[in-house]
Design an enzyme around this catalytic site. Structure first.
Site, PDB file in Angstrom:
ATOM      1  CE1 TYR A 101       0.323  26.416   8.023  1.00 28.10           C
ATOM      2  CE2 TYR A 101      -0.908  24.602   7.035  1.00 28.10           C
ATOM      3  CZ  TYR A 101       0.300  25.232   7.310  1.00 28.10           C
ATOM      4  OH  TYR A 101       1.475  24.684   6.856  1.00 28.10           O
ATOM      5  CG  ASP A 141       0.757  12.996   6.057  1.00 30.39           C
ATOM      6  OD1 ASP A 141       1.791  13.680   6.135  1.00 30.39           O
ATOM      7  OD2 ASP A 141       0.752  11.764   6.134  1.00 30.39           O
ATOM      8  CB  CYS A 165      -4.043 -25.758  -2.458  1.00 34.26           C
ATOM      9  SG  CYS A 165      -5.118 -25.085  -1.178  1.00 34.26           S
ATOM     10  CE  LYS A 173       2.996  13.626  13.826  1.00 27.41           C
ATOM     11  NZ  LYS A 173       4.452  13.574  13.666  1.00 27.41           N
ATOM     12  CD  GLU A 233      -4.554  24.670  11.948  1.00 26.96           C
ATOM     13  OE1 GLU A 233      -3.852  24.513  10.937  1.00 26.96           O
ATOM     14  OE2 GLU A 233      -4.855  25.786  12.416  1.00 26.96           O
ATOM     15  CB  CYS A 275      -6.581 -23.628  -4.429  1.00 23.69           C
ATOM     16  SG  CYS A 275      -7.215 -25.306  -4.211  1.00 23.69           S
ATOM     17  CB  CYS A 317     -10.056 -26.404  -1.522  1.00 21.82           C
ATOM     18  SG  CYS A 317      -8.973 -25.379  -0.512  1.00 21.82           S
ATOM     19  CE  LYS A 369       2.223  17.730  11.995  1.00 25.86           C
ATOM     20  NZ  LYS A 369       2.591  17.062  10.742  1.00 25.86           N
ATOM     21  CB  CYS A 426      -7.145 -29.056  -0.475  1.00 27.46           C
ATOM     22  SG  CYS A 426      -7.007 -28.234  -2.086  1.00 27.46           S
TER      23      CYS A 426
END
Length: 673
Positions: free
Chosen positions: A228, A120, A411, A317, A116, A429, A435, A118, A414
């Site tokens: 479960y 979290d 920037c 895991k 099944e 920018c 640019c 796991k 440029c």
């Protein structure tokens, strides 16, 4: 002796650290390290104690499940301890688990398992007396948990009364409460909008929600539960196997994860693990591995337990999705729209199946909110193909020479100015026309149908020309020669000549189209038309103050600021001068004459689908008659023309009592002139 002393000191240090992290995770609900780091420390202590049994103490984290429960809730003693699971991190360790089972059972026969996801979330127990839910508790330290009955009752997937037949007199159902990813995202967005604390991950959100003293708050959280296992059971049965039990749960109205599967042999368990790992990122909830359990209850009983876990189950895991590393420096990347994104340069670390040395910091607001600094130890998260991100910094490990992160004034690509408008998360920018980082996007926009309409200069060709350095700014379009275009891949003489002709044709345009073609942020067709009609001349627009720009219909504070900054950037001025020198031309608008047109001073908003008249065509005709066409509704709006499927603009207009007309009315109006 020295070695023993060193081991004793190391074990004491590890116990202290782990107990501290347990307290932060279980009691404060504010974890400061990722699970993989905790697992690593715990295994290090376990190995020390295995090698030196005399180092084991009754308060060692290896001898208990978690930390002490919160005192704010009444406590619940678990009649059957809620133990944790041993972990496996690769196929070799999983095979070793299977070998231990067979050795203990003294059998070489394949074992049937139930696999099944796991989940979290947070482990909880539900106590049902004659089918009625009478108590719910967290796992706590495995023996004593917290009474969260009122909070659990708010979760829709938890039945308040079991249904069906064969319900035991008393049964304790165990499972995981979790928060789906979609609900987590919505919850955090709402919190951020209210300037409230956001949760680091769905697990944190689920735990924090269940630990609310006010159940009304929990009721607003999108929590779910999957069951479960069982603890206490009296006066009934759930069958002879794990699989039978899960099927019985469903009959009683308890939710069971739909990914659970029964398999034969440890090899099939590994295949299940690999399959779930592939679909992990498409699931609606977070998982961090697979739980593998011996199916047969009699075999489970024979195998028994160790001090902190059942011998008959293990958690396989996944590769770590969170890790610790050092933030060495921060660079700012410039995107196609000029947005600056801070990128963390990290000490290389293996996370989520790949070695990561860069991660996004999103924007300056996020850097400030997370209080991240150069030199910090940081938590990195990576999920599948998602761009790695810096989750948070570990304040306790911050060095004295840690440096704050500042937004650059220029920037990095440029050297144009960078602006960070108040109220916006993104800094940009403003050298749009110059640019290099924005080059492809601005050229494609400039040549698009609603702008200069250069037929044949599409995305693929623009990409090739920019990559070959044939186009460095939009002004270079008008310097292209037929022979150099014809020499390009998949471009013949005819195609090249057609493109050059289209470029030449595009030079004759209108002021509104030229303004729109410049790609100024937030300046669409409607705003460009309003600017052209209001000022009549590009030079006047370029020299206009913020206050003068705000006098234009459909121009608010943000658009005015964008226009003002754009036209005062020297790089942009140079490109505009080059465009005009190349021959682009238009007829300036006589603003005074416009006042004499029949619809002068009237502001129209078009919304919905027009059937007999295209939206662009309607705009053009209205503007030619002196009207202004706005993209938003305000008190200044004269008429709203609503077609089919009109939406929010129509609603706002009705709220402001703006006259609403249909397409038929608009056609009659235009036919008069």
């Amino acid at each position: 002796m020295a070695d023993k002393m060193s081991a004793m000191q190391q074990a004491a240090k590890l116990r202290q650290e782990l107990q501290h992290y347990n307290y932060q995770y279980y009691v404060l609900d504010e974890p400061t390290i990722p699970d993989v780091e905790y697992d690593r420390l715990l295994r290090e202590l376990q190995n020390l104690e295995d090698q030196n049994p005399e180092l084991k103490t009754i308060d060692s984290p290896t001898q208990r499940v978690g930390g002490q429960p919160l005192q704010a809730f009444t406590q619940v003693k678990h009649k059957v301890p809620m133990l944790s699971l041993g972990n496996s991190f690769d196929q070799a360790e999983l095979n070793a688990f299977a070998k231990r089972l067979k050795d203990r059972l003294k059998s070489s026969a394949e074992i049937e398992f139930v696999c099944e996801p796991k989940l979290d979330g947070l482990a909880v127990s539900l106590l049902y007396n004659k089918g009625l839910l009478i108590q719910a508790a967290t796992r706590g330290d495995g023996r004593t948990g917290e009474n969260i009955t009122e909070n659990i009752r708010t979760i829709g997937s938890v039945p308040l009364k079991l249904q069906g037949k064969n319900i035991p007199e008393l049964i304790e159902i165990r499972g995981e409460v979790f928060m789906p990813l979609k609900g987590f995202s919505v919850l955090n967005k709402k919190a951020a909008a209210k300037d409230e604390k956001t949760f680091a991950n769905p697990r944190n959100a689920a735990a924090g929600s269940l630990r609310q003293l006010n159940s009304k708050v929990t009721a607003t959280r999108p929590l779910e539960m999957c069951c479960y296992g069982i603890g206490v059971i009296e006066g009934g049965s759930v069958g002879t196997s794990q699989w039978d039990m899960l099927q019985q749960f469903k009959q009683w109205g308890l939710r069971v994860n739909d990914q659970i599967k029964s398999v034969d042999g440890i090899e099939e368990c590994w295949h299940y693990y690999l399959g779930l790992e592939k679909k992990r990122n498409s699931l609606a909830y977070d998982i961090d591995g697979v739980v593998i359990k011996v199916n047969d209850f009699d075999l489970q009983k024979t195998l028994g337990f160790v001090s902190r876990a059942p011998r008959w189950a293990i958690a396989q895991k996944f590769a770590a999705q969170e890790e610790l590393t050092t933030l060495n420096s921060v660079d700012f990347q410039v995107g196609r729209t000029g947005a600056l994104t801070p990128v963390a340069r990290l000490g290389p670390v293996f996370v989520g199946g790949a070695t990561i040395s860069n991660a996004t910091l999103h924007n300056m607001d996020e850097i400030k909110r997370k209080d991240v600094r150069i030199g910090d130890t940081v938590i990195i998260r990576r999920a599948g193909d998602v761009i790695p991100e810096v989750v948070s910094s570990i304040k306790a490990k911050r060095p004295n020479n840690a440096k704050e992160i500042f937004l650059p004034k220029k920037c990095p690509v440029c050297n144009s100015d960078v602006i960070h408008p108040e109220g916006e998360a993104t800094a940009r920018c403003i050298g749009e026309l110059y640019c290099p980082a924005q080059r492809k996007g601005i050229i494609q926009h400039f040549a698009s149908r609603k702008a200069l309409d250069i037929d044949g200069l599409g995305e693929r060709l623009v990409d090739l020309m920019v990559d070959n350095e044939m186009l460095k700014t939009i002004a270079d379009i008008f310097r292209l020669k037929a022979e150099e275009v014809a020499a390009m891949e998949r471009m013949g003489e005819n195609s090249a000549n057609k493109l050059i002709m289209a470029i030449e044709k595009s030079k004759a345009t209108t002021l509104a189209k030229f303004i729109y073609a410049l790609g100024i942020r937030e300046v669409g067709e409607s705003t460009a038309n309003n600017l052209a009609n209001h000022f009549g001349c590009l030079k006047v627009i370029e020299q206009a103050s913020i206050e003068q720009l705000l006098e234009t219909s459909d121009v608010g504070d943000i658009v005015a600021a964008n226009l003002y900054a754009f036209f005062r950037e020297p790089h942009n001025q140079d490109v505009i001068a080059s465009l005009i020198d190349s021959g682009i031309n238009w007829q300036d608008i006589d603003v005074d004459a416009a006042d004499e047109k029949p619809l002068a001073g009237q502001i129209f908003v078009l919304t919905g689908i027009l059937i007999d008249l295209k939206r662009d065509e309607a705009k053009a005709k209205l503007i030619s008659l002196g009207a202004k066409v706005s993209g938003s509704v305000s008190k200044k709006t004269t008429y709203i023309v609503a077609g089919e499927s009109a939406g929010s603009k129509l609603i706002k207009g009705q709220e402001l009592n703006i006259p609403v007309k249909d397409e038929s009315w608009l056609l009659q109006l235009l036919s008069r002139y």
